[in-house]
Design a protein around this motif. Structure first.
Motif, PDB file in Angstrom:
ATOM      1  N   ALA A  19       0.824  -1.214   0.000  1.00 32.87           N
ATOM      2  CA  ALA A  19       0.000   0.000   0.000  1.00 32.87           C
ATOM      3  C   ALA A  19       0.857   1.263   0.000  1.00 32.87           C
ATOM      4  O   ALA A  19       0.519   2.261  -0.642  1.00 32.87           O
ATOM      5  CB  ALA A  19      -0.929  -0.009   1.209  1.00 32.87           C
ATOM      6  N   ARG A  96      -0.032  -3.930   9.166  1.00 31.40           N
ATOM      7  CA  ARG A  96      -0.304  -2.664   8.480  1.00 31.40           C
ATOM      8  C   ARG A  96      -1.029  -2.907   7.163  1.00 31.40           C
ATOM      9  O   ARG A  96      -1.898  -2.120   6.771  1.00 31.40           O
ATOM     10  CB  ARG A  96       1.016  -1.919   8.237  1.00 31.40           C
ATOM     11  N   CYS A  97      -0.686  -3.992   6.468  1.00 38.19           N
ATOM     12  CA  CYS A  97      -1.374  -4.313   5.219  1.00 38.19           C
ATOM     13  C   CYS A  97      -2.864  -4.537   5.453  1.00 38.19           C
ATOM     14  O   CYS A  97      -3.711  -4.032   4.712  1.00 38.19           O
ATOM     15  CB  CYS A  97      -0.759  -5.565   4.590  1.00 38.19           C
ATOM     16  N   THR A 100      -4.550  -1.232   6.511  1.00 42.13           N
ATOM     17  CA  THR A 100      -4.659  -0.304   5.375  1.00 42.13           C
ATOM     18  C   THR A 100      -5.769  -0.740   4.434  1.00 42.13           C
ATOM     19  O   THR A 100      -6.552   0.095   3.945  1.00 42.13           O
ATOM     20  CB  THR A 100      -3.325  -0.244   4.613  1.00 42.13           C
ATOM     21  N   GLU A 103      -9.058   0.311   6.001  1.00 35.41           N
ATOM     22  CA  GLU A 103      -9.344   1.744   6.024  1.00 35.41           C
ATOM     23  C   GLU A 103      -9.547   2.331   4.632  1.00 35.41           C
ATOM     24  O   GLU A 103     -10.319   3.279   4.455  1.00 35.41           O
ATOM     25  CB  GLU A 103      -8.221   2.492   6.758  1.00 35.41           C
ATOM     26  N   ALA A 255      -2.664   9.071   1.427  1.00 38.40           N
ATOM     27  CA  ALA A 255      -3.747   8.135   1.143  1.00 38.40           C
ATOM     28  C   ALA A 255      -4.955   8.864   0.561  1.00 38.40           C
ATOM     29  O   ALA A 255      -5.621   8.366  -0.354  1.00 38.40           O
ATOM     30  CB  ALA A 255      -4.139   7.388   2.415  1.00 38.40           C
ATOM     31  N   CYS A 282      -1.932  -5.205  -0.770  1.00 36.49           N
ATOM     32  CA  CYS A 282      -1.667  -5.567   0.617  1.00 36.49           C
ATOM     33  C   CYS A 282      -1.660  -7.080   0.810  1.00 36.49           C
ATOM     34  O   CYS A 282      -0.849  -7.619   1.570  1.00 36.49           O
ATOM     35  CB  CYS A 282      -2.723  -4.932   1.526  1.00 36.49           C
ATOM     36  N   LEU A 326      -4.399   1.248  12.431  1.00 40.50           N
ATOM     37  CA  LEU A 326      -3.334   1.673  11.530  1.00 40.50           C
ATOM     38  C   LEU A 326      -2.471   2.774  12.133  1.00 40.50           C
ATOM     39  O   LEU A 326      -1.244   2.743  12.043  1.00 40.50           O
ATOM     40  CB  LEU A 326      -3.939   2.157  10.202  1.00 40.50           C
TER      41      LEU A 326
END
Length: 436
Positions: A19, A96-97, A100, A103, A255, A282, A326
């Motif tokens: 991402a 985090r993948c 992300t 979100e 983002a 991701c 995140l």
């Protein structure tokens, strides 16, 4: 270019392309204006070239585990390898993948109807399912997921080229080169080369390449495929950002920028495509990293911990960390990566010149100095206790550790010459006495 090299190269591209790699180039393009090709070249070099060449260099230097250990010594090499691969393969990147993807791909459409916990369970269930056999990871990612990922990005880029959002104007920054370098550095893809080298090595062997020469030939061509494809995709995304400068507010986050660009180009359909792209980017990265980390654990424990047991542990830990959210994951990751990345990047880059560096002391000196400098810099970022570091060269660009590392490498090389010559001087008489 044979089929095996192409498949491995496509998989390597998808595993590197997470991402962060999707959102950095458009923002760089927006700030760089008509100098976006300059920023792009700097970004590509510090992210793509260093990482892809790093995979080749590590395998050439003895393999993903031995290469670092041979350069730094067994204990130091094992510590640095383990810290790097645990950070990117379990503690930071996979959580985090998933966060992300939630979100950017789920929350905008479903709001609170689907929470992070049930989504992350489903996300990591897919990761677990697709990584249960390590030798299948490259095939699944390279043959199935990568084409879908590339197709989604190509749709967005073609839309932006066919109907540009606006004219490409003057740069909004005076530091285009530095911004490109810093963006490439911040992807932290270099830390993934140990894990990805394992997967590439396993896949090449499983394809029937037994001798070192043929393995390195396939690895080199696969790295080239990944490098070229990443550069092309980054070029398209950077161009999209450059054309958006006149139509989007300049206080948006990275983002938010890519989301706004796609919305203006393609409406709701474009946002749906973006959600798919983010999810695939991701997912492929999480698959690659979780599988590589489990394989690494199996190797360093001499198979006392099996691949599947390690994989389940990696997935469960990543799932738990993911539900911190995140923002918290990024906040926790930043200081850890700031300490680990400099010595690891230094060692991998020096491995490119392994044939010319005669003593391991140069590696050890450079890595030790990078660790010391990065610790001081990180402590200063957290507490402000070492204000003097702000006067260091390249501090504003995040590379204040570079000069100390270079000095450490030179000092290490000089010490190596002294001790190596002393050792050879002592050992020579003993050898003569044995022969006499």
């Amino acid at each position: 270019m044979n089929k095996d090299a192409l498949i491995v190269g496509l998989a390597l591209f998808a595993m590197f392309f997470g991402a962060g790699n999707l959102i950095f180039p458009p923002y760089l393009g927006m700030e760089s204006g008509d100098l976006w090709p300059v920023g792009l070249v700097c970004f590509v070099f510090f992210d793509v070239v260093v990482s892809c060449v790093g995979v080749f260099a590590i395998n050439k230097a003895g393999g993903s585990i031995l290469a670092i250990q041979n350069a730094l010594g067994k204990k130091a090499g094992l510590a640095l390898n383990t810290a790097a691969i645990f950070c990117v393969g379990m503690l930071i990147a996979p959580p985090r993948c998933a966060a992300t993807t939630f979100e950017m791909g789920i929350a905008p459409w479903f709001g609170d109807a689907i929470g992070l916990l049930p989504f992350s369970v489903a996300f990591f269930a897919v990761v677990l399912l697709l990584t249960m056999r390590s030798t299948r990871i490259i095939d699944v990612v390279g043959k199935v997921l990568t084409p879908l990922l590339v197709a989604g990005i190509v749709v967005m880029v073609i839309a932006g080229i066919a109907c540009p959002l606006g004219p490409v104007g003057a740069p909004e920054t005076d530091t285009v080169v530095a911004d490109g370098v810093l963006a490439g550095y911040q992807t932290m893809d270099i830390l993934a080369v140990v894990g990805f080298s394992i997967l590439v090595q396993e896949s090449v062997r499983a394809a029937g390449y037994r001798d070192k020469r043929s393995q390195m030939s396939v690895t080199a061509r696969a790295s080239l495929v990944a490098c070229v494809l990443l550069a092309i995709i980054y070029g398209g995304l950077t161009y999209l950002g450059a054309t958006s400068a006149s139509v989007v507010p300049h206080n948006v986050s990275q983002a938010e920028l890519i989301t706004m660009i796609v919305w203006k180009l393609m409406g709701e359909a474009g946002v749906a495509v973006l959600g798919v792209v983010v999810g695939l980017a991701c997912l492929t990265t999480a698959i690659g990293l979780c599988g590589a980390t489990a394989d690494y654990v199996e190797r360093i424990t001499m198979r006392r911990v099996s691949y599947r047991a390690a994989l389940i542990a990696m997935v469960v830990i990543s799932l738990l960390i993911c539900n911190l959210g995140l923002t918290n994951i990024i906040a926790l990751a930043s200081p850890v990566l700031s300490v680990i990345c400099p010595p690891f990047m230094t060692t991998v880059v020096l491995l490119l010149f392994r044939d010319r560096i005669r003593s391991t002391w140069a590696f050890k000196g450079a890595a030790a100095a990078a660790v010391a400098a990065s610790l001081v810099l990180t402590l200063h970022e957290l507490s402000g206790a070492f204000a003097f570091v702000e006067a260091a060269p390249l501090y504003a660009y995040g590379f204040a550790w570079l000069l100390p590392s270079a000095i450490g490498g030179v000092v290490g090389a000089l010490l190596g010459r002294r001790f190596d010559s002393a050792a050879s001087g002592v050992s020579a008489p003993k050898i003569e006495q044995v022969h006499n």
